[in-house]
Design an enzyme around this catalytic site. Structure first.
Site, short mmCIF file in Angstrom:
data_model
loop_
_atom_site.label_atom_id
_atom_site.label_comp_id
_atom_site.label_asym_id
_atom_site.label_seq_id
_atom_site.Cartn_x
_atom_site.Cartn_y
_atom_site.Cartn_z
N ASP A 16 0.74 -1.11 -0.07
CA ASP A 16 -0.14 0.13 -0.10
C ASP A 16 0.91 1.39 0.05
O ASP A 16 1.69 1.28 0.72
CB ASP A 16 -0.88 -0.18 1.23
N ILE A 17 0.81 2.02 -0.96
CA ILE A 17 1.87 2.95 -1.18
C ILE A 17 1.43 4.10 -0.05
O ILE A 17 2.49 4.98 0.10
CB ILE A 17 1.56 3.72 -2.66
N VAL A 39 -6.19 4.54 -5.79
CA VAL A 39 -4.82 5.04 -5.05
C VAL A 39 -4.91 6.66 -4.60
O VAL A 39 -4.69 6.87 -3.49
CB VAL A 39 -3.67 4.72 -5.80
N ASP A 40 -5.82 7.26 -5.62
CA ASP A 40 -6.23 8.51 -5.33
C ASP A 40 -7.01 9.01 -3.97
O ASP A 40 -6.53 9.76 -3.15
CB ASP A 40 -6.74 9.37 -6.40
N SER A 123 -2.56 4.32 -14.26
CA SER A 123 -3.60 4.05 -15.34
C SER A 123 -4.12 2.92 -15.44
O SER A 123 -5.04 2.42 -16.16
CB SER A 123 -3.05 4.30 -16.74
N THR A 124 -3.54 1.61 -14.55
CA THR A 124 -4.03 0.36 -14.69
C THR A 124 -5.24 -0.12 -13.81
O THR A 124 -5.62 -1.31 -13.73
CB THR A 124 -2.82 -0.63 -14.40
N TYR A 127 -8.45 3.59 -15.07
CA TYR A 127 -8.26 4.06 -16.47
C TYR A 127 -8.21 2.98 -17.55
O TYR A 127 -7.96 3.19 -18.65
CB TYR A 127 -7.18 5.06 -16.41
P1 ADP Z 1 -5.87 5.10 -12.60
O1 ADP Z 1 -7.13 5.86 -12.74
O2 ADP Z 1 -4.48 5.58 -13.04
O3 ADP Z 1 -6.01 3.74 -13.23
P2 ADP Z 1 -6.46 3.68 -10.00
O4 ADP Z 1 -6.16 4.18 -8.50
O5 ADP Z 1 -7.70 3.31 -10.08
O6 ADP Z 1 -5.86 4.80 -10.89
O7 ADP Z 1 -5.45 2.62 -10.12
C1 ADP Z 1 -3.95 2.59 -10.31
C2 ADP Z 1 -3.40 1.55 -9.67
O8 ADP Z 1 -3.24 1.73 -8.40
C3 ADP Z 1 -3.97 0.02 -9.80
O9 ADP Z 1 -3.40 -0.97 -9.91
C4 ADP Z 1 -4.72 -0.18 -8.35
O10 ADP Z 1 -4.68 -1.40 -8.10
C5 ADP Z 1 -3.50 0.32 -7.48
N1 ADP Z 1 -3.93 0.87 -6.05
C6 ADP Z 1 -4.81 1.40 -5.51
N2 ADP Z 1 -4.91 1.45 -4.16
C7 ADP Z 1 -3.53 1.48 -3.88
C8 ADP Z 1 -2.52 1.86 -2.80
N3 ADP Z 1 -3.19 2.15 -1.76
N4 ADP Z 1 -1.49 1.67 -2.99
C9 ADP Z 1 -0.75 1.20 -4.20
N5 ADP Z 1 -1.50 1.05 -5.11
C10 ADP Z 1 -2.73 1.27 -5.35
#
Ligand code: ADP
Length: 176
Positions: A16-17, A39-40, A123-124, A127
């Site tokens: 988890d980032i 992630v946002d 983006s994965t 998006y």
């Molecule tokens: P985007 O709109 O760019 O696709 P998302 O947040 O939907 O952004 O997904 C981008 C990546 O981040 C996905 O692979 C998702 O699984 C991952 N992600 C979601 N939550 C976290 C987190 N807490 N830490 C790291 N990666 C995450």
């Protein structure tokens, strides 16, 4: 997994980032910097409202570019908000825009003196960028950057879930 590129390290971890203790974490934001899911949402929840206040003042960020705020309550000092492309089949310059999101984040981190930076897989999620393609672009762009620039000493990809981690690991192994 960890590899040396020039004078720097590229590492892959599953996790988890929002928990990273590092100079900067990268947010996969939307172009209005309005907050969202994925992630946002996790970054704004963990970092507190000051990050969104800074985002509101900045106002927005075009696809393929990056902006920076402080890290609020996070253990990261800064958040770099970049906007990856929405995947619409691959014929709309998505690959170049995704590479640009990584490159612009690295350039901004360097210009602010950050030495270590963590990326999610941009983006994965919502998006829709195919993971295998996105992993290739992410890793190639970071490796090319580190071959030409030595001021960032650590780039860590924090992959959310085993599937993303395994794809990045497979891709990185094929590149070294
Ligand atoms: P985007 O709109 O760019 O696709 P998302 O947040 O939907 O952004 O997904 C981008 C990546 O981040 C996905 O692979 C998702 O699984 C991952 N992600 C979601 N939550 C976290 C987190 N807490 N830490 C790291 N990666 C995450």
């Amino acid at each position: 997994m960890e590899v040396k590129v020039n004078k720097s390290t590229v590492s892959l971890v599953e996790g988890d980032i929002t928990r990273e203790e590092i100079d900067g974490i990268v947010n996969a934001a939307n172009s209005r910097l309005a907050g969202g899911g994925g992630v946002d949402g996790a970054i704004h929840r963990a970092g507190g409202p000051s990050i969104m206040e800074e985002c509101r003042k900045i106002g927005g960020c075009p696809t393929g570019k990056a902006v920076i705020t402080t890290g609020g309550n996070l253990n990261a000092k800064y958040v770099i908000h970049t906007v990856g492309p929405i995947y619409r089949g691959g014929g709309r310059n998505e690959a170049e825009l995704l590479a640009s999101a990584y490159r612009e984040s690295l350039k901004l981190a360097s210009s602010k003196g950050l030495k270590s930076i963590a990326f999610p897989s941009i983006s994965t999620g919502a998006y829709g960028y195919p993971l295998a393609e996105a992993a290739k672009i992410a890793l190639k762009t970071v490796i090319d950057y580190l071959k030409a620039n030595t001021n960032i000493t650590l780039v860590r990809f924090v992959l959310f879930g085993r599937q993303a981690y395994d794809e990045y690991e497979k891709t990185l192994k094929g590149m070294i």
